[in-house]
Every structure is written in C-alpha cells, then in structure tokens.
Design a protein around this motif. Structure first.
Motif, PDB file in Angstrom:
ATOM      1  N   VAL A  19       6.681  12.725  -1.326  1.00 46.66           N
ATOM      2  CA  VAL A  19       6.254  12.319  -2.665  1.00 46.66           C
ATOM      3  C   VAL A  19       6.473  10.826  -2.895  1.00 46.66           C
ATOM      4  O   VAL A  19       5.560  10.134  -3.332  1.00 46.66           O
ATOM      5  CB  VAL A  19       6.939  13.182  -3.747  1.00 46.66           C
ATOM      6  CG1 VAL A  19       6.677  12.628  -5.128  1.00 46.66           C
ATOM      7  CG2 VAL A  19       6.437  14.618  -3.645  1.00 46.66           C
ATOM      8  N   PRO A  20       7.648  10.245  -2.572  1.00 48.01           N
ATOM      9  CA  PRO A  20       7.776   8.798  -2.758  1.00 48.01           C
ATOM     10  C   PRO A  20       6.828   7.994  -1.877  1.00 48.01           C
ATOM     11  O   PRO A  20       6.338   6.956  -2.293  1.00 48.01           O
ATOM     12  CB  PRO A  20       9.232   8.516  -2.376  1.00 48.01           C
ATOM     13  CG  PRO A  20       9.944   9.804  -2.574  1.00 48.01           C
ATOM     14  CD  PRO A  20       8.919  10.862  -2.251  1.00 48.01           C
ATOM     15  N   LEU A  21       6.530   8.447  -0.670  1.00 51.23           N
ATOM     16  CA  LEU A  21       5.608   7.724   0.195  1.00 51.23           C
ATOM     17  C   LEU A  21       4.215   7.712  -0.390  1.00 51.23           C
ATOM     18  O   LEU A  21       3.528   6.705  -0.368  1.00 51.23           O
ATOM     19  CB  LEU A  21       5.583   8.345   1.594  1.00 51.23           C
ATOM     20  CG  LEU A  21       6.844   8.159   2.433  1.00 51.23           C
ATOM     21  CD1 LEU A  21       6.704   8.914   3.747  1.00 51.23           C
ATOM     22  CD2 LEU A  21       7.124   6.697   2.681  1.00 51.23           C
ATOM     23  N   ILE A  22       3.787   8.828  -0.927  1.00 51.57           N
ATOM     24  CA  ILE A  22       2.463   8.910  -1.541  1.00 51.57           C
ATOM     25  C   ILE A  22       2.428   8.052  -2.798  1.00 51.57           C
ATOM     26  O   ILE A  22       1.502   7.297  -3.025  1.00 51.57           O
ATOM     27  CB  ILE A  22       2.100  10.380  -1.858  1.00 51.57           C
ATOM     28  CG1 ILE A  22       1.910  11.154  -0.556  1.00 51.57           C
ATOM     29  CG2 ILE A  22       0.850  10.458  -2.723  1.00 51.57           C
ATOM     30  CD1 ILE A  22       1.832  12.648  -0.722  1.00 51.57           C
ATOM     31  N   ALA A  23       3.456   8.122  -3.613  1.00 49.60           N
ATOM     32  CA  ALA A  23       3.494   7.354  -4.856  1.00 49.60           C
ATOM     33  C   ALA A  23       3.517   5.853  -4.582  1.00 49.60           C
ATOM     34  O   ALA A  23       2.928   5.075  -5.315  1.00 49.60           O
ATOM     35  CB  ALA A  23       4.709   7.763  -5.681  1.00 49.60           C
ATOM     36  N   GLU A  24       4.167   5.432  -3.511  1.00 50.32           N
ATOM     37  CA  GLU A  24       4.288   4.017  -3.212  1.00 50.32           C
ATOM     38  C   GLU A  24       2.946   3.385  -2.869  1.00 50.32           C
ATOM     39  O   GLU A  24       2.702   2.231  -3.175  1.00 50.32           O
ATOM     40  CB  GLU A  24       5.256   3.825  -2.039  1.00 50.32           C
ATOM     41  CG  GLU A  24       5.485   2.374  -1.698  1.00 50.32           C
ATOM     42  CD  GLU A  24       6.430   2.196  -0.542  1.00 50.32           C
ATOM     43  OE1 GLU A  24       6.701   1.029  -0.209  1.00 50.32           O
ATOM     44  OE2 GLU A  24       6.885   3.181   0.035  1.00 50.32           O
ATOM     45  N   ALA A  25       2.057   4.123  -2.249  1.00 52.86           N
ATOM     46  CA  ALA A  25       0.795   3.567  -1.786  1.00 52.86           C
ATOM     47  C   ALA A  25      -0.335   3.688  -2.813  1.00 52.86           C
ATOM     48  O   ALA A  25      -1.480   3.493  -2.471  1.00 52.86           O
ATOM     49  CB  ALA A  25       0.388   4.242  -0.483  1.00 52.86           C
ATOM     50  N   ALA A  26      -0.014   4.019  -4.052  1.00 52.19           N
ATOM     51  CA  ALA A  26      -1.043   4.156  -5.079  1.00 52.19           C
ATOM     52  C   ALA A  26      -1.707   2.800  -5.329  1.00 52.19           C
ATOM     53  O   ALA A  26      -1.020   1.811  -5.586  1.00 52.19           O
ATOM     54  CB  ALA A  26      -0.443   4.695  -6.367  1.00 52.19           C
ATOM     55  N   PRO A  27      -3.027   2.731  -5.242  1.00 53.70           N
ATOM     56  CA  PRO A  27      -3.698   1.452  -5.436  1.00 53.70           C
ATOM     57  C   PRO A  27      -3.768   1.052  -6.907  1.00 53.70           C
ATOM     58  O   PRO A  27      -3.722   1.890  -7.805  1.00 53.70           O
ATOM     59  CB  PRO A  27      -5.102   1.716  -4.896  1.00 53.70           C
ATOM     60  CG  PRO A  27      -5.310   3.172  -5.121  1.00 53.70           C
ATOM     61  CD  PRO A  27      -3.949   3.798  -4.905  1.00 53.70           C
ATOM     62  N   ARG A  28      -3.873  -0.229  -7.128  1.00 55.65           N
ATOM     63  CA  ARG A  28      -4.113  -0.760  -8.468  1.00 55.65           C
ATOM     64  C   ARG A  28      -5.498  -1.391  -8.418  1.00 55.65           C
ATOM     65  O   ARG A  28      -5.838  -2.081  -7.458  1.00 55.65           O
ATOM     66  CB  ARG A  28      -3.037  -1.801  -8.793  1.00 55.65           C
ATOM     67  CG  ARG A  28      -3.067  -2.268 -10.232  1.00 55.65           C
ATOM     68  CD  ARG A  28      -1.856  -3.152 -10.544  1.00 55.65           C
ATOM     69  NE  ARG A  28      -2.126  -4.520 -10.141  1.00 55.65           N
ATOM     70  CZ  ARG A  28      -1.310  -5.272  -9.437  1.00 55.65           C
ATOM     71  NH1 ARG A  28      -0.163  -4.799  -9.008  1.00 55.65           N
ATOM     72  NH2 ARG A  28      -1.627  -6.510  -9.130  1.00 55.65           N
ATOM     73  N   THR A  29      -6.311  -1.129  -9.412  1.00 57.56           N
ATOM     74  CA  THR A  29      -7.667  -1.660  -9.455  1.00 57.56           C
ATOM     75  C   THR A  29      -7.831  -2.527 -10.692  1.00 57.56           C
ATOM     76  O   THR A  29      -7.449  -2.112 -11.787  1.00 57.56           O
ATOM     77  CB  THR A  29      -8.707  -0.523  -9.468  1.00 57.56           C
ATOM     78  OG1 THR A  29      -8.522   0.288  -8.311  1.00 57.56           O
ATOM     79  CG2 THR A  29     -10.119  -1.060  -9.496  1.00 57.56           C
ATOM     80  N   GLU A  30      -8.401  -3.713 -10.506  1.00 54.64           N
ATOM     81  CA  GLU A  30      -8.658  -4.619 -11.625  1.00 54.64           C
ATOM     82  C   GLU A  30     -10.093  -5.131 -11.528  1.00 54.64           C
ATOM     83  O   GLU A  30     -10.523  -5.595 -10.476  1.00 54.64           O
ATOM     84  CB  GLU A  30      -7.697  -5.807 -11.600  1.00 54.64           C
ATOM     85  CG  GLU A  30      -6.257  -5.416 -11.842  1.00 54.64           C
ATOM     86  CD  GLU A  30      -5.329  -6.602 -11.900  1.00 54.64           C
ATOM     87  OE1 GLU A  30      -5.794  -7.743 -12.162  1.00 54.64           O
ATOM     88  OE2 GLU A  30      -4.118  -6.405 -11.681  1.00 54.64           O
ATOM     89  N   ARG A  31     -10.820  -5.029 -12.621  1.00 56.95           N
ATOM     90  CA  ARG A  31     -12.191  -5.555 -12.692  1.00 56.95           C
ATOM     91  C   ARG A  31     -12.104  -7.053 -12.967  1.00 56.95           C
ATOM     92  O   ARG A  31     -11.378  -7.490 -13.847  1.00 56.95           O
ATOM     93  CB  ARG A  31     -12.950  -4.845 -13.803  1.00 56.95           C
ATOM     94  CG  ARG A  31     -14.256  -5.442 -14.204  1.00 56.95           C
ATOM     95  CD  ARG A  31     -15.423  -5.161 -13.340  1.00 56.95           C
ATOM     96  NE  ARG A  31     -15.740  -3.783 -13.067  1.00 56.95           N
ATOM     97  CZ  ARG A  31     -16.692  -3.451 -12.210  1.00 56.95           C
ATOM     98  NH1 ARG A  31     -17.382  -4.387 -11.584  1.00 56.95           N
ATOM     99  NH2 ARG A  31     -16.948  -2.202 -11.958  1.00 56.95           N
TER     100      ARG A  31
END
Length: 136
Positions: A19-31
């Motif tokens: 769970v922490p590994l998956i949460a760490e790689a969450a992308p951030r998207t900015e227009r």
C-alpha cells in the motif's frame, strides 16, 4: 490450521508493504495554460522518490514547442508524449533537459517530470524549474 494463519500473516505483511509503495507513486497532473498574449510559462516544483508530475498542455500539430528543465539533481529528467500514450517522442534521460521541436499531432501533450531509479529508490527530492513555450 497453522498453514491458514501463516497465509493470512503473509497477506497482511504484503499489504502493509504494498500500500505505501502504490501510494508513493501516485502521479500529480497539472494543466498548463498561458496568460493572454503569452506563448510561454515557467513552473516550479519538486518531486520525491518515485513520484512524478504530468504537465498537460494543448498544442496543434506542427507548432514549435520548447521545454527546458533546470534542476538541482542530475537524475531529474522529463519525457514528452501525447496524452493517453506511454510512448514518448522525447526522452530526457537519453536526450537531455532541453527539447525544441515540432508537436507531432494536435491535442494534449504530456510533459512528465521524474527522477531516475538511482535517486528515486533512495527517496531523494529534486527541486526544478520547467520553462514551456509553444509558438506557431
């Protein structure tokens, strides 16, 4: 019965790590949008570990796009790809931190800022400035 508890323990242990590994790689998207009359924008940011940021900009095929990354980490790069594709037409780790070329097709282009694995696995933070311009 003992085997049952061992399997349950193994599943719980894996879940605690995954769970922490998956949460760490969450992308951030900015227009990215330009101010009225402007053809460029500078954004500042930081990434840590396996995180990455996708900057999305709309451009027409044939327009000239320039992207320059200035960073405090030698393993901080960016790739450029059409939105919805994982196939980059510019790969920073191979081509450097400056892109200047035509947009291959109209639509959203994704500029993905990331760290190479050598710094990502150590949880290093990179601070960067990204200058993006699009002209006819």
């Amino acid at each position: 019965m003992k085997g049952y508890f061992l399997r349950i323990g193994a599943v719980l242990a894996f879940s605690a790590v995954a769970v922490p590994l998956i949460a760490e790689a969450a992308p951030r998207t900015e227009r990215v949008t330009f101010a009225k009359g402007a053809s460029s924008k500078t954004v500042k940011g930081s990434i840590k570990g396996y995180d990455y940021v996708d900057y999305v900009i709309n451009a027409r095929g044939g327009q000239q796009m320039a992207v320059k990354l200035t960073t405090n980490r030698g393993s901080n790069y960016f790739n450029i790809m059409p939105k919805g594709s994982e196939t980059a037409y510019f790969i920073g780790s191979r081509d450097g931190n400056d892109f200047n070329g035509p947009v291959p097709a109209s639509g959203d282009q994704v500029i993905r800022v990331y760290l190479m694995r050598n710094d990502a696995r150590r949880g290093v933070t990179a601070n960067y400035t990204l200058r993006i311009s699009v002209v006819d």
